[in-house]
Write a protein that holds these residues in place. Sequence first.
Motif, mmCIF file in Angstrom:
data_model
loop_
_atom_site.group_PDB
_atom_site.id
_atom_site.type_symbol
_atom_site.label_atom_id
_atom_site.label_comp_id
_atom_site.label_asym_id
_atom_site.label_seq_id
_atom_site.Cartn_x
_atom_site.Cartn_y
_atom_site.Cartn_z
ATOM 1 N N LEU A 1 18.636 -81.578 -8.007
ATOM 2 C CA LEU A 1 19.213 -81.882 -9.665
ATOM 3 C C LEU A 1 20.504 -82.889 -8.979
ATOM 4 O O LEU A 1 20.489 -83.300 -10.080
ATOM 5 N N ARG A 2 21.364 -82.053 -8.403
ATOM 6 C CA ARG A 2 22.345 -82.595 -8.080
ATOM 7 C C ARG A 2 22.456 -83.929 -7.720
ATOM 8 O O ARG A 2 23.158 -84.297 -8.290
ATOM 9 N N TYR A 3 21.837 -84.304 -6.587
ATOM 10 C CA TYR A 3 21.540 -86.270 -6.879
ATOM 11 C C TYR A 3 20.910 -86.885 -8.331
ATOM 12 O O TYR A 3 21.399 -87.653 -8.413
ATOM 13 N N LEU A 4 20.261 -86.137 -9.093
ATOM 14 C CA LEU A 4 20.048 -86.642 -10.680
ATOM 15 C C LEU A 4 20.964 -86.643 -11.402
ATOM 16 O O LEU A 4 21.617 -88.050 -12.012
ATOM 17 N N ASP A 5 21.978 -85.803 -11.534
ATOM 18 C CA ASP A 5 23.593 -85.693 -11.775
ATOM 19 C C ASP A 5 24.421 -86.568 -12.266
ATOM 20 O O ASP A 5 24.805 -87.497 -12.104
ATOM 21 N N LYS A 6 24.235 -87.170 -10.380
ATOM 22 C CA LYS A 6 24.975 -87.565 -9.807
ATOM 23 C C LYS A 6 24.389 -89.111 -10.251
ATOM 24 O O LYS A 6 24.878 -89.918 -10.574
ATOM 25 N N ALA A 7 23.395 -89.961 -10.492
ATOM 26 C CA ALA A 7 23.019 -90.991 -10.745
ATOM 27 C C ALA A 7 23.253 -91.422 -12.413
ATOM 28 O O ALA A 7 23.266 -92.077 -13.431
ATOM 29 N N PHE B 1 15.013 -89.823 7.295
ATOM 30 C CA PHE B 1 14.609 -91.258 7.822
ATOM 31 C C PHE B 1 15.009 -91.821 5.875
ATOM 32 O O PHE B 1 15.135 -93.134 5.962
ATOM 33 N N ALA B 2 14.715 -91.209 4.846
ATOM 34 C CA ALA B 2 14.758 -91.400 3.741
ATOM 35 C C ALA B 2 16.109 -92.002 3.314
ATOM 36 O O ALA B 2 16.578 -92.925 3.039
ATOM 37 N N GLU B 3 17.416 -91.330 3.608
ATOM 38 C CA GLU B 3 18.696 -91.354 3.623
ATOM 39 C C GLU B 3 18.979 -92.944 4.574
ATOM 40 O O GLU B 3 20.001 -93.643 3.874
ATOM 41 N N ALA B 4 18.571 -92.804 5.466
ATOM 42 C CA ALA B 4 18.583 -93.929 6.742
ATOM 43 C C ALA B 4 18.181 -95.480 6.135
ATOM 44 O O ALA B 4 19.011 -96.173 5.854
ATOM 45 N N VAL B 5 16.890 -94.975 5.397
ATOM 46 C CA VAL B 5 16.056 -96.253 4.526
ATOM 47 C C VAL B 5 17.017 -96.891 3.337
ATOM 48 O O VAL B 5 17.632 -97.613 2.658
ATOM 49 N N LEU B 6 17.735 -95.509 2.560
ATOM 50 C CA LEU B 6 18.764 -96.175 1.057
ATOM 51 C C LEU B 6 19.649 -96.523 1.135
ATOM 52 O O LEU B 6 20.474 -96.839 0.256
ATOM 53 N N LYS C 1 23.408 -95.737 -8.091
ATOM 54 C CA LYS C 1 22.522 -95.372 -8.763
ATOM 55 C C LYS C 1 21.283 -94.746 -8.031
ATOM 56 O O LYS C 1 20.865 -93.938 -8.279
ATOM 57 N N THR C 2 20.963 -96.064 -7.682
ATOM 58 C CA THR C 2 19.110 -95.797 -6.927
ATOM 59 C C THR C 2 19.662 -94.924 -5.832
ATOM 60 O O THR C 2 18.260 -93.989 -6.027
ATOM 61 N N ARG C 3 20.531 -95.090 -5.336
ATOM 62 C CA ARG C 3 20.277 -94.177 -3.734
ATOM 63 C C ARG C 3 20.401 -92.825 -4.553
ATOM 64 O O ARG C 3 19.562 -91.667 -3.841
ATOM 65 N N SER C 4 21.067 -92.395 -5.226
ATOM 66 C CA SER C 4 20.785 -91.278 -5.656
ATOM 67 C C SER C 4 20.042 -90.780 -6.772
ATOM 68 O O SER C 4 19.160 -89.550 -6.232
ATOM 69 N N MET C 5 19.384 -91.954 -7.240
ATOM 70 C CA MET C 5 18.437 -91.186 -7.864
ATOM 71 C C MET C 5 17.169 -90.814 -6.842
ATOM 72 O O MET C 5 16.159 -90.194 -7.104
ATOM 73 N N GLN C 6 16.463 -91.562 -5.973
ATOM 74 C CA GLN C 6 15.284 -92.315 -4.960
ATOM 75 C C GLN C 6 15.657 -90.547 -4.097
ATOM 76 O O GLN C 6 15.263 -89.934 -3.634
ATOM 77 N N MET C 7 17.287 -89.869 -3.834
ATOM 78 C CA MET C 7 17.241 -89.201 -3.355
ATOM 79 C C MET C 7 16.713 -87.928 -3.494
ATOM 80 O O MET C 7 16.125 -86.766 -3.164
ATOM 81 N N GLN D 1 14.084 -93.265 -16.382
ATOM 82 C CA GLN D 1 14.010 -93.339 -15.343
ATOM 83 C C GLN D 1 14.114 -91.769 -14.753
ATOM 84 O O GLN D 1 13.786 -90.449 -14.439
ATOM 85 N N VAL D 2 16.362 -91.719 -14.880
ATOM 86 C CA VAL D 2 16.663 -90.593 -14.090
ATOM 87 C C VAL D 2 15.672 -89.562 -14.837
ATOM 88 O O VAL D 2 16.174 -88.064 -14.407
ATOM 89 N N LEU D 3 15.780 -89.438 -16.004
ATOM 90 C CA LEU D 3 15.887 -88.184 -16.972
ATOM 91 C C LEU D 3 14.335 -87.586 -17.098
ATOM 92 O O LEU D 3 14.368 -86.167 -17.339
ATOM 93 N N HIS D 4 13.767 -88.413 -17.165
ATOM 94 C CA HIS D 4 12.265 -88.243 -16.535
ATOM 95 C C HIS D 4 11.704 -86.944 -15.470
ATOM 96 O O HIS D 4 11.413 -85.843 -16.009
ATOM 97 N N ALA D 5 12.352 -87.006 -14.333
ATOM 98 C CA ALA D 5 12.871 -86.713 -12.785
ATOM 99 C C ALA D 5 13.635 -85.762 -13.254
ATOM 100 O O ALA D 5 12.815 -84.703 -12.919
ATOM 101 N N LYS D 6 14.637 -85.102 -14.164
ATOM 102 C CA LYS D 6 15.154 -84.818 -13.969
ATOM 103 C C LYS D 6 14.622 -83.254 -15.301
ATOM 104 O O LYS D 6 14.609 -82.171 -14.737
#
Length: 236
Positions: free
Chosen positions: A78-84, A46-51, A58-64, A93-98
């Motif tokens: 972590l793989r998605y965040l590294d991509k972002a 569902f999330a992938e379809a929305v995003l 960057k937005t897609r990778s961060m939110q995934m 925001q990405v650094l905080h999440a990682k």
Amino acid sequence: MDQKHSISDKVENLKEEFKKEPSLEMMVQVVAAYHEQGLTERGIGFAEAVLLQADDEKTRSMQMGMIMELVGRNEEALRYLDKALKISPTDPQVLHAKGMILAINGNFEDAALIYRKLRDDNAADLQAISGMLLCLFGEGRSADALALYQESTGMPPKTPHEWHPKGMIDGIVAAYFETNASGDHGMAPEKIKESFRRMEDIIGNFGAEVRMFYTMGEISGSEAFRKILEKKKTKN
């Protein structure tokens, strides 16, 4: 059976709400409801379809990444965040999440590097302070953690959203004292309690929005601290 049926109704109701007013917060609620029902893959789908509708990678990778963390799949997160971060290496925001995922995973040294960088850019970054507290407590550096907590009390939140990391800071420290009642804290528990009492008085002067952000932060901070304790027990 009734419980599963009720959760299924909850998913459908949330999806209907999302259709009426799409938002990141509502998407997260839908994914969480699927996850509770044991249908994690459907939630991720569902999330992938929305995003897919998001304009930039960057937005897609961060939110995934945040979705994967929500369902407990931290390595994928972590793989998605590294991509972002490859697209935007300094995005706070990405650094905080990682940093938070690394801290909860017990990778305190790597997480602390991120939080030091964030605090180099903004010493009053309450979100970075909450993450650094987890690292310091996780490394057994309680005196340093409590000194940082004391420092943070002179950095009042400037917006309603900043009350969430302030709540996290207080939730982390409160959880530390709850789980180390007989330890040598280097700071009198009464002093901490007095600080919390003053905070309650301060929050009482603000509206419901501030109280909501602060309370949610307290819960998140306490949960994050306990996750670190569990991780340390597992490693030992």
